[in-house]
Design a protein around this motif. Structure first.
Motif, PDB file in Angstrom:
ATOM      1  N   ARG A  62      26.904 -40.807 -15.219  1.00 14.39           N
ATOM      2  CA  ARG A  62      26.038 -40.096 -16.141  1.00 14.39           C
ATOM      3  C   ARG A  62      26.606 -38.711 -16.440  1.00 14.39           C
ATOM      4  N   VAL A  63      26.554 -38.321 -17.709  1.00 13.23           N
ATOM      5  CA  VAL A  63      26.963 -36.980 -18.116  1.00 13.23           C
ATOM      6  C   VAL A  63      25.941 -36.444 -19.118  1.00 13.23           C
ATOM      7  N   GLY A  64      25.956 -35.141 -19.319  1.00 10.90           N
ATOM      8  CA  GLY A  64      25.021 -34.534 -20.261  1.00 10.90           C
ATOM      9  C   GLY A  64      23.805 -33.953 -19.560  1.00 10.90           C
ATOM     10  N   PRO A  65      22.845 -33.459 -20.326  1.00 13.79           N
ATOM     11  CA  PRO A  65      21.676 -32.774 -19.761  1.00 13.79           C
ATOM     12  C   PRO A  65      20.644 -33.738 -19.198  1.00 13.79           C
ATOM     13  N   ASP A  66      19.723 -33.197 -18.432  1.00 13.07           N
ATOM     14  CA  ASP A  66      18.563 -33.948 -17.953  1.00 13.07           C
ATOM     15  C   ASP A  66      17.569 -34.021 -19.096  1.00 13.07           C
ATOM     16  N   LEU A  67      17.367 -35.199 -19.650  1.00 18.19           N
ATOM     17  CA  LEU A  67      16.527 -35.362 -20.832  1.00 18.19           C
ATOM     18  C   LEU A  67      15.049 -35.456 -20.493  1.00 18.19           C
ATOM     19  N   VAL A  68      14.717 -35.519 -19.223  1.00 17.82           N
ATOM     20  CA  VAL A  68      13.328 -35.719 -18.796  1.00 17.82           C
ATOM     21  C   VAL A  68      12.702 -34.435 -18.268  1.00 17.82           C
ATOM     22  N   ALA A  69      13.476 -33.638 -17.551  1.00 18.79           N
ATOM     23  CA  ALA A  69      12.929 -32.448 -16.898  1.00 18.79           C
ATOM     24  C   ALA A  69      12.348 -31.465 -17.908  1.00 18.79           C
ATOM     25  N   VAL A  70      11.145 -30.978 -17.657  1.00 25.12           N
ATOM     26  CA  VAL A  70      10.507 -29.979 -18.500  1.00 25.12           C
ATOM     27  C   VAL A  70       9.812 -28.957 -17.617  1.00 25.12           C
ATOM     28  N   SER A  71       9.581 -27.774 -18.169  1.00 24.31           N
ATOM     29  CA  SER A  71       8.826 -26.751 -17.456  1.00 24.31           C
ATOM     30  C   SER A  71       7.355 -27.142 -17.414  1.00 24.31           C
ATOM     31  N   ALA A  72       6.675 -26.720 -16.382  1.00 24.49           N
ATOM     32  CA  ALA A  72       5.233 -26.942 -16.302  1.00 24.49           C
ATOM     33  C   ALA A  72       4.548 -26.049 -17.327  1.00 24.49           C
ATOM     34  N   GLY A  73       3.635 -26.620 -18.092  1.00 25.72           N
ATOM     35  CA  GLY A  73       2.926 -25.831 -19.079  1.00 25.72           C
ATOM     36  C   GLY A  73       3.691 -25.706 -20.379  1.00 25.72           C
ATOM     37  N   GLU A  74       3.197 -24.819 -21.237  1.00 32.43           N
ATOM     38  CA  GLU A  74       3.746 -24.678 -22.584  1.00 32.43           C
ATOM     39  C   GLU A  74       5.052 -23.912 -22.628  1.00 32.43           C
ATOM     40  N   TRP A  75       5.234 -22.972 -21.711  1.00 34.45           N
ATOM     41  CA  TRP A  75       6.344 -22.028 -21.815  1.00 34.45           C
ATOM     42  C   TRP A  75       7.463 -22.341 -20.839  1.00 34.45           C
ATOM     43  N   PRO A  76       8.682 -21.912 -21.146  1.00 36.42           N
ATOM     44  CA  PRO A  76       9.794 -22.063 -20.198  1.00 36.42           C
ATOM     45  C   PRO A  76       9.539 -21.251 -18.930  1.00 36.42           C
ATOM     46  N   ASP A  77      10.187 -21.654 -17.874  1.00 37.40           N
ATOM     47  CA  ASP A  77      10.208 -20.856 -16.658  1.00 37.40           C
ATOM     48  C   ASP A  77      11.096 -19.637 -16.930  1.00 37.40           C
ATOM     49  N   ILE A  78      10.535 -18.459 -16.816  1.00 41.26           N
ATOM     50  CA  ILE A  78      11.304 -17.253 -17.146  1.00 41.26           C
ATOM     51  C   ILE A  78      11.876 -16.573 -15.907  1.00 41.26           C
ATOM     52  N   ALA A  79      11.770 -17.241 -14.761  1.00 43.69           N
ATOM     53  CA  ALA A  79      12.321 -16.659 -13.532  1.00 43.69           C
ATOM     54  C   ALA A  79      13.810 -16.368 -13.718  1.00 43.69           C
ATOM     55  N   GLY A  80      14.209 -15.172 -13.382  1.00 44.98           N
ATOM     56  CA  GLY A  80      15.609 -14.780 -13.472  1.00 44.98           C
ATOM     57  C   GLY A  80      16.044 -14.265 -14.828  1.00 44.98           C
TER      58      GLY A  80
END
Length: 282
Positions: A62-80
């Motif tokens: 397998r190559v490429g991005p994780d097509l399933v993983a998403v942030s919890a809720g509406e917004w991206p995780d802004i940690a860091g």
């Protein structure tokens, strides 16, 4: 197509392949050598490609991005993420760039004062109607490759990274998708169906572009890098480009890991007078 005096051939190296017209081949000065068996290529699933093993055989990986993983809720995780962070949600009107009152367009976010260090784009499809030019350092982060999608017009560049001459810009795009609504009737219509569009363009010796967990679909060219710009891509997929999936021209530098370029009408990766370093790239 290969240039005069070159042949379609396998690209030697540590699991490195060039993808041209649906076959895992590239252009070299020697006649074609052994290719992966056709049944091996066909056996690989979606987002997989055959890589040579130490014993000379091939294995799908397998190559490429994780097509399933998403942030919890509406917004991206802004940690860091560096401050200040501004927020964008498709359809918002009269926003101020905060999470409670986000901007409605990417242009508003990139042009905010003070200049944002990071842009967080909410879940959903955000239409980009004309080219957005980035001239300074910024991180653009979505909620997931299939959760946050920037939708481009069929005849223009969606995002262009081009700092002023003599200046530098470090731009990071992560955890989002980019899609063009070009017709899906195949390569025959590429010339008049958006082949001139570019998803992400990086130009100039001062440009450093990072792509991490990104999917680009149906652009004319998914990624165009020239005039000495440098791109580092990890977990990137470029699908169904009407021209070349990736183009590196005029002293550009490209560093690729876990990258899949497939279904391009004119070829996967074109590198002309440029440096390419690729690992687990198909």
């Amino acid at each position: 197509m290969c240039p005069p005096g070159h042949f379609r051939t396998i690209a030697r190296g540590a699991g490195v392949w060039w993808c041209l017209s649906g076959a895992l081949v590239g252009c070299g000065e020697e006649p074609p050598s052994e290719l992966p068996p056709r049944e091996t290529v066909r056996a690989c699933g979606a987002d997989e490609a055959p890589f040579r093993l130490a014993d000379g055989g091939f294995q799908c990986a397998r190559v490429g991005p994780d097509l399933v993983a998403v942030s919890a809720g509406e917004w991206p995780d802004i940690a860091g993420l560096a401050e200040p962070v501004v927020y964008v949600r498709a359809g918002s009107v009269g926003g101020a760039g905060t999470r409670e009152r986000p901007y409605g367009t990417l242009r508003e976010a990139l042009g905010a004062t003070p200049r944002p260090a990071s842009v967080a784009v909410a879940r959903g499809e955000l239409t980009v109607r004309s080219t957005e030019t980035v001239t300074a350092d910024v991180v653009i982060r979505g909620a997931g490759v299939r959760a946050t999608v920037l939708v481009g017009m069929s005849s223009s560049t969606l995002l262009r990274v081009a700092p002023p001459e003599g200046m530098r810009a470090l731009v990071s795009i992560t955890r989002l998708g980019i899609r063009f609504n070009a017709p899906t009737s195949g390569c025959a219509s590429a010339a008049d169906a958006g082949a001139g569009s570019i998803a992400v363009e990086a130009t100039g010796a001062g440009t450093r572009l990072s792509l991490d967990e990104v999917e680009i679909v149906r652009a004319g060219s998914g990624l165009h890098v020239d005039q000495g710009a440098t791109v580092c891509a990890r977990a990137l997929t470029v699908r169904g480009s009407l021209g070349h999936g990736v183009k590196l021209l005029a002293e550009a530098k490209g560093y690729f890991r876990d990258v899949l370029v497939e279904g391009s009408c004119l070829g996967g990766i074109l590198a002309d007078h440029s440096h390419v370093d690729a690992t687990r790239t198909a």
